[in-house]
Design an enzyme around this catalytic site. Structure first.
Site, PDB file in Angstrom:
ATOM      1  CE  LYS A  67      -3.941   1.987   2.533  1.00 48.60           C
ATOM      2  NZ  LYS A  67      -4.842   1.837   3.701  1.00 48.60           N
ATOM      3  CB  SER A 142      -8.229   3.473   2.561  1.00 50.81           C
ATOM      4  OG  SER A 142      -7.360   2.934   3.531  1.00 50.81           O
ATOM      5  CB  SER A 166      -8.313   0.700   5.495  1.00 51.51           C
ATOM      6  OG  SER A 166      -8.996   1.925   5.550  1.00 51.51           O
TER       7      SER A 166
END
Lengths: 464, 97
Positions: A67, A142, A166
């Site tokens: 990420k 996310s 997330s």
């Protein structure tokens, strides 16, 4: 074990060239999903895989996607924001050091909601991530890019971060496993801070075994993160379904969309058939947990994001002026709308007169929730609920209504507020769309949860 | 309790947060702030007078020994800065117009 890739690479039945080329073919095939914000060059990745195979680490040659809020030395860390569009990390996060030490090769950085503020990966400066099972829908967020990279088999495992769901939301929406570890078991050193008291880095994987392996490798106390704990997660022994006690979070389940609820009921019935004792428990606080969560998250965010001034790093306006004007314009230009909303609200909540009204109250709800969940977990071994109360929404469906968007986090935020471990396990489909079940366990029961997730997945898969 | 969010309050928050909004953005965000604060005011329904706040899910942080530990070389630490002079970062003026 799904990490067969490592075995094949070491045996020589898979060459680094074939492995990397097929990976890049898949990246090309799924480019429309917008999962990556940065990719290493093919040649460099082939060289790194070859180099890694000289030392036979447990992840020798394995490609991992990360990420874009986790620092990887020499790669951009944009956090999905214009503010950090050109920022290059000068060091590795602790989790990256640990993965590299076992031979992992970082393939690239994955798309995410700006500064992890979102539940659908639509607030990214680089455009939304799409769901591989229906590209007109969101992949969740996310950490949407990291989930899609695993769901499309571009990589077997990836890293995300989970502040309010997330990791679990995109795992659920894309049909893979995702773990939000017990707070303090994984170092946050090198994770760009959003809300310190809530967030943890965690893995995505296609199987429970891979999830356990990666979690085992990235966890541990770190002198560079004072919130990491000495205690190690307890072993995940093989699960005897007949002595297992499961608590169904019944009010949360009932508030979910009917097709989601029905899938979770299938899981619970299946567990019951196998001799598991299922007890219905009522959270009771479900109207208050989302407001409490967002009050805390925004307060911490407004403080954490104060560092972006465009001077030491990050986007900066062209032009002169005194520091107030330059900072105000720089931040106004560099941040997207959702980030600005959260910073402004955080400033409001923490200002004189409102601190007690919002922030302290939210922290007290957190205390009540901790008491509540711990009391449930004295009666049962694990709590189960849908990971998400809805099926993956269409892109654009929620983005203009912040309160509706926040409400879809109701099932997941309870684990962040309490620091308890939680994961999402894929339990089936509604048409083409995936549904995940959330398992929440006692503090440090991460490996037990993962092992149970494997058993649940197997039993549901057998039924399909 | 519903808090009325007007342009003045938004401007005050912009000033506290050092985030400058355009007029369009200000109007849009003003409405959002009002809705979100109304949503947060659900917390008023609970009697929390006897409950202690929990600031952090694990106990107080610990400190490590105050010894230097492989600091970044200056050149690397400055790689992302926009304006540099003789090993220093140049920032905007802190006084004057």
């Amino acid at each position: 074990m799904n990490l067969e890739t490592v075995r094949k690479l070491i045996e020589g039945s898979l060459t680094p060239e074939d492995y990397v080329n097929s990976t890049f073919d898949k990246i090309e095939k799924f480019r429309n999903l917008n999962a990556f914000t940065y990719l290493e060059s093919r040649d460099k990745v082939i060289l790194e895989v070859k180099e890694s195979l000289k030392n036979r680490g447990r992840l020798a040659g394995l490609l991992v996607a990360v990420k874009d809020n986790i620092s990887v030395k020499g790669m951009p860390t944009t956090c999905g924001s214009r503010m950090l569009k050109n920022y290059i990390s000068p060091y590795d996060a602790t989790v990256i050091k640990k993965l590299k030490a076992e031979g992992a090769v970082i393939l690239g950085k994955t798309n995410m909601d700006e500064f992890a503020m979102g539940s659908t990966t639509e607030t990214s400066f680089f455009g939304p991530v799409r769901n591989p099972w229906d590209p007109s829908r969101t992949a969740g967020g996310s950490s949407g890019g990291s989930a899609v990279a695993v769901a499309t088999d571009i990589v077997k495992v990836s890293l995300g971060s989970d502040t309010g769901g997330s990791i679990r939301a995109p795992a659920s929406f894309t049909g893979i496993f995702g773990l939000k570890p017990s707070y303090g078991t994984v170092s946050r050193y090198g994770l760009v801070a959003y809300a310190n008291s809530l967030e943890q880095i965690g893995p995505f994987a296609q199987t429970a075994e891979d999830l356990a392996l990666i979690y085992g490798l990235i966890s541990g106390e770190d002198p560079r993160d004072s919130t990491t704990v000495k205690e190690r997660p307890i072993d995940g022994n093989s699960i005897d379904m007949r002595s297992l006690r499961v608590g169904l979070l019944v009010d949360i389940n009932e508030a979910s969309e009917p097709p989601v609820r029905s899938k979770i009921n299938d899981v619970v019935n299946r567990l019951s058939d196998q001799g598991t004792i299922v007890k219905e428990v009522k959270l009771g606080l479900s109207d208050y947990v989302v407001p409490a969560y967002y009050v805390i998250a925004m307060s911490e965010a407004s403080s954490n994001l104060a560092r972006y001034d465009g001077v030491r790093y990050g986007h900066s306006i062209d032009g002169d002026g005194n520091w107030r004007e330059v900072y105000g314009k720089t931040r106004g230009e560099g941040f997207g709308t959702e980030v600005k909303r959260r910073i402004l609200l955080g400033s409001f909540i923490l200002s004189a007169g409102y601190y007690e009204q919002y922030y302290l109250k939210a922290l007290k709800v957190r205390t009540m929730l901790i008491r509540q969940l711990n009391s449930f977990l004295r009666e049962v071994d694990v709590l189960i609920s849908p990971t998400m109360p809805i099926l993956p929404p269409k892109l654009g469906e929620l983005i203009d209504d912040p309160v509706r968007m926040y409400m879809i986090d109701v099932n997941t935020v309870i684990a962040n507020l309490t620091g308890l471990p939680a994961l999402s396990v894929p339990v089936g489909e509604v048409g083409a769309l995936k549904v995940g079940a959330q398992l929440i366990g006692s503090y440090l029961s991460d490996l037990f949860l993962i092992s149970l997730a494997g058993t649940v997945h197997e039993s549901m898969h057998g039924r399909e | 309790m519903r808090i009325a969010v007007n342009d003045d309050l938004v401007k005050k928050l912009e000033s506290l947060s050092l985030v400058e909004l355009s007029q369009d953005e200000r109007s849009r965000i003003r409405k959002d702030l009002e809705d979100i604060l109304a949503f947060f005011s659900k917390l008023d329904q609970l009697d929390l007078s006897e409950v202690e706040p929990t600031f952090h899910p694990v106990g107080a942080g610990k400190t490590r020994k105050d010894v230097p530990d492989d600091p970044l070389p200056v050149q690397e630490a400055l790689l992302n800065a926009r304006k540099i002079k003789e090993g220093y970062i140049i920032g905007p003026k802190t006084f004057g117009d």
